[in-house]
Structures are given as structure tokens and as C-alpha cells.
Design a protein around this motif. Structure first.
Motif, mmCIF file in Angstrom:
data_model
loop_
_atom_site.group_PDB
_atom_site.id
_atom_site.type_symbol
_atom_site.label_atom_id
_atom_site.label_comp_id
_atom_site.label_asym_id
_atom_site.label_seq_id
_atom_site.Cartn_x
_atom_site.Cartn_y
_atom_site.Cartn_z
ATOM 1 N N GLN A 59 0.821 -1.208 0.000
ATOM 2 C CA GLN A 59 0.000 0.000 0.000
ATOM 3 C C GLN A 59 0.861 1.266 0.000
ATOM 4 O OE1 GLN A 59 -3.313 0.133 -0.440
ATOM 5 N NE2 GLN A 59 -3.129 -2.099 -0.670
ATOM 6 N N LEU A 60 1.959 1.238 0.759
ATOM 7 C CA LEU A 60 2.857 2.395 0.813
ATOM 8 C C LEU A 60 3.494 2.662 -0.548
ATOM 9 C CD1 LEU A 60 4.344 4.565 2.413
ATOM 10 C CD2 LEU A 60 6.037 2.828 3.081
ATOM 11 N N SER A 61 3.890 1.618 -1.237
ATOM 12 C CA SER A 61 4.514 1.803 -2.553
ATOM 13 C C SER A 61 3.528 2.405 -3.549
ATOM 14 C CB SER A 61 5.060 0.473 -3.076
ATOM 15 O OG SER A 61 4.018 -0.444 -3.361
ATOM 16 N N LYS A 62 2.255 2.000 -3.463
ATOM 17 C CA LYS A 62 1.231 2.569 -4.346
ATOM 18 C C LYS A 62 0.993 4.044 -4.023
ATOM 19 C CE LYS A 62 -1.222 -1.796 -5.105
ATOM 20 N NZ LYS A 62 -2.484 -2.557 -4.859
ATOM 21 N N LYS A 63 1.003 4.373 -2.729
ATOM 22 C CA LYS A 63 0.810 5.774 -2.336
ATOM 23 C C LYS A 63 1.952 6.651 -2.837
ATOM 24 C CE LYS A 63 -1.894 4.910 1.877
ATOM 25 N NZ LYS A 63 -1.905 4.991 3.367
ATOM 26 N N ARG A 64 3.184 6.145 -2.769
ATOM 27 C CA ARG A 64 4.323 6.920 -3.264
ATOM 28 C C ARG A 64 4.186 7.192 -4.766
ATOM 29 N NH1 ARG A 64 9.094 3.786 0.048
ATOM 30 N NH2 ARG A 64 8.990 5.082 1.934
ATOM 31 N N ALA A 65 3.830 6.154 -5.507
ATOM 32 C CA ALA A 65 3.680 6.331 -6.955
ATOM 33 C C ALA A 65 2.543 7.299 -7.271
ATOM 34 C CB ALA A 65 3.432 4.978 -7.617
ATOM 35 N N TYR A 66 1.449 7.182 -6.544
ATOM 36 C CA TYR A 66 0.304 8.053 -6.798
ATOM 37 C C TYR A 66 0.626 9.502 -6.448
ATOM 38 C CZ TYR A 66 -4.538 9.636 -7.043
ATOM 39 O OH TYR A 66 -5.689 10.311 -7.386
ATOM 40 N N SER A 67 1.408 9.720 -5.379
ATOM 41 C CA SER A 67 1.765 11.097 -5.009
ATOM 42 C C SER A 67 2.619 11.747 -6.097
ATOM 43 C CB SER A 67 2.503 11.113 -3.670
ATOM 44 O OG SER A 67 3.804 10.569 -3.783
ATOM 45 N N VAL A 68 3.486 10.960 -6.733
ATOM 46 C CA VAL A 68 4.290 11.489 -7.842
ATOM 47 C C VAL A 68 3.385 11.797 -9.032
ATOM 48 C CG1 VAL A 68 6.118 10.975 -9.504
ATOM 49 C CG2 VAL A 68 6.391 10.309 -7.109
ATOM 50 N N LYS A 69 2.406 10.948 -9.281
ATOM 51 C CA LYS A 69 1.479 11.186 -10.382
ATOM 52 C C LYS A 69 0.750 12.513 -10.191
ATOM 53 C CE LYS A 69 -2.587 9.320 -12.762
ATOM 54 N NZ LYS A 69 -3.471 8.153 -12.975
ATOM 55 N N MET A 70 0.301 12.796 -8.996
ATOM 56 C CA MET A 70 -0.399 14.047 -8.725
ATOM 57 C C MET A 70 0.505 15.259 -9.008
ATOM 58 S SD MET A 70 -3.509 13.310 -7.849
ATOM 59 C CE MET A 70 -3.346 12.082 -9.158
ATOM 60 N N LYS A 71 1.755 15.154 -8.649
ATOM 61 C CA LYS A 71 2.693 16.257 -8.884
ATOM 62 C C LYS A 71 2.941 16.459 -10.378
ATOM 63 C CE LYS A 71 5.094 16.114 -4.437
ATOM 64 N NZ LYS A 71 4.055 15.307 -3.773
ATOM 65 N N LEU A 72 3.023 15.362 -11.113
ATOM 66 C CA LEU A 72 3.263 15.472 -12.556
ATOM 67 C C LEU A 72 2.036 16.044 -13.272
ATOM 68 C CD1 LEU A 72 5.216 12.163 -13.323
ATOM 69 C CD2 LEU A 72 6.083 14.411 -12.652
ATOM 70 N N MET A 73 0.853 15.679 -12.808
ATOM 71 C CA MET A 73 -0.360 16.254 -13.387
ATOM 72 C C MET A 73 -0.420 17.752 -13.096
ATOM 73 S SD MET A 73 -3.116 13.200 -12.531
ATOM 74 C CE MET A 73 -4.510 14.214 -13.020
ATOM 75 N N ALA A 74 0.043 18.160 -11.921
ATOM 76 C CA ALA A 74 0.076 19.584 -11.587
ATOM 77 C C ALA A 74 1.061 20.335 -12.478
ATOM 78 C CB ALA A 74 0.456 19.764 -10.116
ATOM 79 N N MET A 75 2.042 19.604 -13.019
ATOM 80 C CA MET A 75 3.013 20.205 -13.942
ATOM 81 C C MET A 75 2.460 20.304 -15.361
ATOM 82 S SD MET A 75 6.435 18.158 -12.662
ATOM 83 C CE MET A 75 7.163 18.370 -14.296
ATOM 84 N N GLY A 76 1.264 19.754 -15.595
ATOM 85 C CA GLY A 76 0.658 19.844 -16.911
ATOM 86 C C GLY A 76 0.664 18.562 -17.705
ATOM 87 N N MET A 77 1.095 17.449 -17.122
ATOM 88 C CA MET A 77 1.087 16.184 -17.848
ATOM 89 C C MET A 77 -0.306 15.570 -17.799
ATOM 90 S SD MET A 77 4.816 14.560 -16.780
ATOM 91 C CE MET A 77 4.718 13.279 -18.014
ATOM 92 N N ASP A 78 -0.691 14.895 -18.855
ATOM 93 C CA ASP A 78 -2.013 14.287 -18.979
ATOM 94 C C ASP A 78 -2.094 13.070 -18.055
ATOM 95 O OD1 ASP A 78 -4.377 13.069 -19.699
ATOM 96 O OD2 ASP A 78 -4.010 13.169 -21.853
ATOM 97 N N GLY A 79 -3.014 13.095 -17.097
ATOM 98 C CA GLY A 79 -3.151 12.012 -16.138
ATOM 99 C C GLY A 79 -3.504 10.681 -16.759
ATOM 100 N N SER A 80 -4.184 10.725 -17.931
ATOM 101 C CA SER A 80 -4.567 9.471 -18.583
ATOM 102 C C SER A 80 -3.365 8.741 -19.167
ATOM 103 C CB SER A 80 -5.593 9.741 -19.688
ATOM 104 O OG SER A 80 -5.009 10.492 -20.747
ATOM 105 N N GLN A 81 -2.225 9.452 -19.280
ATOM 106 C CA GLN A 81 -1.011 8.830 -19.812
ATOM 107 C C GLN A 81 -0.022 8.461 -18.706
ATOM 108 O OE1 GLN A 81 -0.386 12.060 -23.002
ATOM 109 N NE2 GLN A 81 0.397 10.213 -24.004
ATOM 110 N N ILE A 82 -0.475 8.577 -17.460
ATOM 111 C CA ILE A 82 0.395 8.238 -16.335
ATOM 112 C C ILE A 82 -0.229 7.084 -15.567
ATOM 113 C CG2 ILE A 82 1.532 9.061 -14.246
ATOM 114 C CD1 ILE A 82 1.190 11.914 -15.294
ATOM 115 N N ILE A 83 0.496 5.981 -15.461
ATOM 116 C CA ILE A 83 0.028 4.811 -14.721
ATOM 117 C C ILE A 83 0.862 4.665 -13.460
ATOM 118 C CG2 ILE A 83 -0.234 2.303 -14.765
ATOM 119 C CD1 ILE A 83 -0.647 2.485 -17.771
#
Length: 302
Positions: A248-272
Motif C-alpha cells: 500500500q505504501l509503494s502505491k501511495k508513493r507512486a500516486y503522489s508522484v502522479k499528482m505532482k506530474l499532473m500539476a506540472m501539466g502532464m495528462d493524467g490518462s497517460q500516467i500509470i
């Protein structure tokens, strides 16, 4: 007749053995070299007490292999001949790739009589090691995996104005003490080659470096014109706590990075974002350094 044939065969075998001995011992000067059977190599010039290797000789527990594939002129920092060293360089490169917690120390040696007039280094051995280091860099080995040193040695083999045995190698443990060290050790090569993000202790913000920022910039540009491609974020942990908690912790770390990248303007649908927990350690978890190396999020475009 049979006796004559037997005599001829015996003479032929002795001739082959003598020729081989002369070439190996007197021309290549490799009679004192030891083998590296654990890697399938017969290349001298390398030692490491932490990797499998032949038994030590004499009273020393250290294994040290003298390298004869680099030939120098007296008082010269650049090798005049290293054509036979390409196999050695490739072999050591593979050892470093297979052992990410190791680094290669290149030691240059010099005779007391030699001058150091043309280099900016404190001694000629260090200048020779720096020259050989450049060959490894051009062969794709990262600078962070290489270290150099120089020592005076009065037993080097001299033939005319040529010198052998002036370079040797040692594989050593590479201690990356902090998360910042680990982050700065990551090098960008391609968005299709994984790069790891590391986090300060008790922080959800990954450590930004020039290398991972370049990766993200290139990934964003590429994904913007390739809608079918994805940026894969894989979270990892050490083996502290339970396997379920670490997943669960590893998934949370990956998801937190995804949120930051989406805030940078990256398309969330292209981030897994996904997690692997403690199942894919980068280094063994039996040291503090190993645990730190395993707490990471790996990025790659697929």
C-alpha cells in the motif's frame, strides 16, 4: 616406425607448450595473473574481496591483479598501446552493471625515477589513472562509478623505454549514504530507460535533480505527441513492516508522484501509477544504505 611417430608427436607437444609459455610469460608477461572464474573471464587487473574470486596467495587476504594490457613510455601519462585492453574494459563494465552497489577504482603507478612534467596532477600515477578513466567514460561507464588514485612503485617492469603494470583495478563497495546521494547518482540517458526518484526522510516530495528534471521534460514533450504511450510510475519500499503495508505504501508513493506530474501539466490518462512493495529490491535490505536505495519510485516511458 611406431616409435618414430610417438617421438614426433612428443616433440610437437613440447614445441606447442614451449611456444605458449614464451608468448604468455615473456611477451604478454601474464604468468603472475590470476583468473576470474566467477565471471567466466581470464582477464587480469581486477580484485574485489566481496565478489567471488580465486584463493588469495601468500599471507595477504586481499587479491590484487596486475594489469599488463596498458603500455606507457617512461614519464608519459598516456598509454602508447592498449589495443588488448578492450576486452578488459568491457568485462569490468559488465561487472559494474551487474553489481550496482560497486564502483571501480583505477590505480596508476609510477617509478621513483619518472618525471611528471606535463600533467596537472600531483603525481604521474594519478595522471595515468585519469587517462585510463577517460577510456571507461567513453565506453559508457558513469563517472560516479569510477575513482582514481596514484602510487609510487619501484618494481614496475621496464623494457627499453616502455613500462608495463602501471595500471591496476579494484572493485569496491559504493556507499551512498543519503537519499540525496542516491538521487544525484541517477543519470538520464533516455525516457525509455528507467530512472529512480528518491525522497527525503518523512517527506512526500521527491528530490529534484538536473537529471530527473530532464527526464520529466523529455517525457512530457514525447507523450504530448504520442497519445498511445504511457509514463509508468512504480513505487517500491524496503522490507520494514508487513508485506501488505509495504504494498500500500509503494502505491501511495507512486500516486503522489502522479499528482505532482499532473500539476506540472502532464495528462493524467497517460500516467500509470502502481506499486511493487518490497518485492523488487534494488539492493539487499540488510544495510541502512540498501533500505534507502529501495525506497524509490521508478519512472519509464512504455
Amino acid at each position: 616406425m611406431e616409435k618414430n611417430k610417438a617421438l614426433l608427436w612428443t616433440l610437437l607437444i613440447f614445441w606447442i607448450a614451449g611456444s605458449t609459455y614464451w608468448h604468455v610469460c615473456h611477451i604478454r608477461q601474464l604468468c603472475d595473473a590470476q583468473l576470474l572464474p566467477s565471471f567466466g573471464l581470464s582477464t587480469p587487473g581486477y580484485t574485489d574481496s566481496s565478489l567471488p574470486s580465486p584463493p588469495a596467495t601468500g599471507h595477504s587476504k586481499k587479491r590484487f591483479f596486475t594489469e599488463n594490457d596498458f603500455i606507457f613510455r617512461l614519464s608519459d601519462a598516456s598509454p602508447t598501446d592498449y589495443t588488448s585492453a578492450h576486452f578488459l574494459i568491457d568485462s569490468l563494465k559488465q561487472i559494474l552493471i551487474s553489481n550496482p552497489d560497486k564502483k571501480l577504482e583505477i590505480t596508476g603507478k609510477y617509478l621513483p625515477m619518472e618525471r611528471n612534467d606535463d600533467s596537472s596532477f600531483s603525481n604521474l600515477g594519478l595522471a595515468r589513472a585519469a587517462t585510463v578513466k577517460k577510456l571507461f567514460l567513453t565506453n559508457g561507464i558513469a563517472d560516479s562509478l569510477l575513482a582514481i588514485s596514484g602510487i609510487e612503485k619501484d618494481t614496475l617492469a621496464v623494457s627499453g623505454d616502455s613500462l608495463r603494470g602501471a595500471i591496476s583495478f579494484r572493485i569496491k563497495k559504493r556507499l551512498l549514504l543519503t537519499e540525496k546521494d542516491l538521487a544525484e547518482d541517477q543519470k538520464f540517458e533516455s525516457i525509455f530507460k528507467p530512472i529512480d526518484l528518491y525522497f527525503p526522510y518523512a517527506s512526500a516530495d521527491y528530490i529534484k535533480t538536473k537529471e530527473n528534471e530532464t527526464f520529466l521534460m523529455e517525457a512530457k514533450k514525447y507523450l504530448g505527441s504520442h497519445a498511445g504511450q504511457k509514463l509508468i510510475l512504480t513505487g517500491h519500499t524496503d522490507n520494514e513492516d508487513s508485506a501488505e503495508w509495504n504494498m500500500q505504501l509503494s502505491k501511495k508513493r507512486a500516486y503522489s508522484v502522479k499528482m505532482k506530474l499532473m500539476a506540472m501539466g502532464m495528462d493524467g490518462s497517460q500516467i500509470i501509477a502502481r506499486g511493487k512493495g518490497e518485492t523488487e529490491p534494488k539492493l539487499p535490505n540488510n544495510t541502512i544504505q540498501g533500505k534507502r536505495a529501495n525506497r524509490r519510485v521508478t519512472l519509464v516511458v512504455q
